[in-house]
Write an enzyme that holds these catalytic residues in place. Structure first.
Site, PDB file in Angstrom:
ATOM      1  NE  ARG A  82      -2.529   0.922   3.558  1.00  0.00           N
ATOM      2  CZ  ARG A  82      -3.226   0.630   4.667  1.00  0.00           C
ATOM      3  NH1 ARG A  82      -4.480   0.241   4.583  1.00  0.00           N
ATOM      4  NH2 ARG A  82      -2.665   0.743   5.852  1.00  0.00           N
ATOM      5  CE  LYS A 184      -2.562   4.387   7.235  1.00  0.00           C
ATOM      6  NZ  LYS A 184      -3.993   4.558   7.516  1.00  0.00           N
ATOM      7  CD  GLU A 220     -11.787   5.956   4.356  1.00  0.00           C
ATOM      8  OE1 GLU A 220     -11.356   5.255   5.290  1.00  0.00           O
ATOM      9  OE2 GLU A 220     -11.124   6.234   3.357  1.00  0.00           O
TER      10      GLU A 220
HETATM   11  C1  PLP Z   1      -5.158   3.781   7.709  1.00  0.00           C
HETATM   12  C2  PLP Z   1      -6.546   4.112   7.314  1.00  0.00           C
HETATM   13  C3  PLP Z   1      -7.604   3.196   7.463  1.00  0.00           C
HETATM   14  C4  PLP Z   1      -7.448   1.861   8.122  1.00  0.00           C
HETATM   15  O1  PLP Z   1      -6.585   1.014   7.438  1.00  0.00           O
HETATM   16  P1  PLP Z   1      -5.931  -0.241   8.159  1.00  0.00           P
HETATM   17  O2  PLP Z   1      -5.009  -0.782   7.140  1.00  0.00           O
HETATM   18  O3  PLP Z   1      -7.025  -1.178   8.497  1.00  0.00           O
HETATM   19  O4  PLP Z   1      -5.248   0.286   9.388  1.00  0.00           O
HETATM   20  C5  PLP Z   1      -8.854   3.574   6.988  1.00  0.00           C
HETATM   21  N1  PLP Z   1      -9.075   4.789   6.434  1.00  0.00           N
HETATM   22  C6  PLP Z   1      -8.074   5.686   6.296  1.00  0.00           C
HETATM   23  C7  PLP Z   1      -8.384   6.998   5.673  1.00  0.00           C
HETATM   24  C8  PLP Z   1      -6.786   5.385   6.720  1.00  0.00           C
HETATM   25  O5  PLP Z   1      -5.815   6.291   6.584  1.00  0.00           O
END
Ligand code: PLP
Length: 341
Positions: A82, A184, A220
């Site tokens: 990722r 991310k 989300e």
């Molecule tokens: C990091 C993150 C998540 C959760 O991802 P995980 O890999 O499960 O920790 C969800 N939404 C956003 C915007 C994130 O930055």
């Protein structure tokens, strides 16, 4: 090995400096060998691309102690992949997957005294990140980068049990259509801070973001993906190009299908539909699943049948199964648990 004298079960989620972190620098088209360092400070140009144009991406994962005393991490290969995808979107070089995992191992080993004991609920949170480090004033990507990975012990996410939270529908968006919602990157968090603090000031725990183009579909929260449960026990999770692909959510989908025999629908979810669901949870590394009890949309409240006292039964089963897999009490799918010797 002697553990640090830390009151593990009362730790919060805040930065505590640990002994060693990993640093590697990228220059002239290549990464250097990388090394552990005691130096917790970063020294860069006042004009570094990260400071001027926010060219930075990050990851988050945890190291913890399993029931049989091993120190492990959960699916670090997916964090590496990722991060590579996030970096590509911001015109940054890839930090190779094998080196990412090696950095995780080195930092955890060097800070083993900070890995909380089994049963404490606490974990060693790992933060890999990368930024454009050389001076850039005309808009363009940096030529030099730094990859760092530090560790900080964090407490149990739910002190005294997971109480359902109340979230509100945000008027502001976290991601533009065809933007960067699926990577991310700190930039997605900078733009969420104002609406997050506004939500807190109004007494809500979190924001639900709707799709930026039409404001009719669930996306989300600022840092976690949604899972819903239908009346007939199906799992529904929103699918959209502007959602960050949570590793926890992807793992829970697999657990739901193969461990619990549940049907899973990954598809666009209309906000209209939410009141038909019986349970709701937020998925992310920090909490695994936080139960959502209530959603408020401009004064209109909806409380899930699972209520405000505890996790709903299906979310609970998902939570117990995935945390059992992580802690070594339930057999894990191949490759999910990365042991650090
Ligand atoms: C990091 C993150 C998540 C959760 O991802 P995980 O890999 O499960 O920790 C969800 N939404 C956003 C915007 C994130 O930055």
């Amino acid at each position: 090995m002697e553990k640090k004298n830390i009151d593990w079960s009362n730790l919060g989620f805040s930065y505590i400096q640990t002994e060693m972190r990993y640093v590697s620098n990228y220059k002239d088209g290549a990464w250097d060998a990388g090394t552990l360092t005691e130096n917790a400070n970063v020294t860069i140009s006042e004009c570094a691309c990260v400071l001027q144009y926010a060219q930075t991406v990050f990851e988050g994962l945890k190291a913890y102690t399993t029931k049989d005393g091993r120190i492990v991490t959960f699916r670090p290969d997916l964090n590496a992949e990722r991060m590579e995808a996030s970096a590509a979107r911001l015109e940054m070089p890839a930090f190779p997957k094998d080196r990412f995992i090696d950095a995780v191992e080195q930092v955890v080993r060097a800070n083993a005294a900070y890995v909380p004991p089994y049963g404490s609920g606490a974990t060693l949170y790992l933060r890999p990140y990368m930024f454009g480090s050389n001076a850039v004033i005309g808009v363009k990507p940096a030529d030099e980068y730094q990859f760092r990975l530090f560790a900080t012990p964090v407490g149990p996410y739910f002190k005294g049990g997971a109480k359902p939270i109340t979230i509100r529908v945000s008027d502001l968006d976290r991601a533009a259509p065809h933007g960067t919602g699926n990577i991310k990157a700190g930039l997605n968090y900078a733009m969420s801070l104002h609406t997050l603090m506004d939500a807190h000031r109004q007494g809500f725990d979190e924001n639900m973001f709707l799709d930026p183009a039409t404001h009719t579909k669930v996306e989300e929260t600022g840092g976690a993906n949604f899972l819903f449960v239908t009346k007939d026990g199906k799992i529904v999770t929103p699918k959209s190009d502007s959602i960050l692909p949570s590793i926890t959510r992807r793992s829970l989908v697999h657990v739901a299908k193969t461990y619990l025999g549940l049907e899973v629908e990954e598809r666009p979810v209309l906000f209209e539909e939410v009141k038909e669901f019986t349970e709701c949870g937020l998925c992310g590394t920090a909490a695994v699943i936080s139960p959502v009890g209530r959603i408020v949309d401009h004064g209109k409240e909806f409380t899930f049948p699972s209520g405000m006292e505890e996790m709903g039964p299906t979310i609970r089963k998902l939570y117990d199964t995935l945390t059992g897999i992580q802690m070594g009490t339930i057999e894990a799918p191949d490759g999910w648990i990365h042991v650090i010797d």
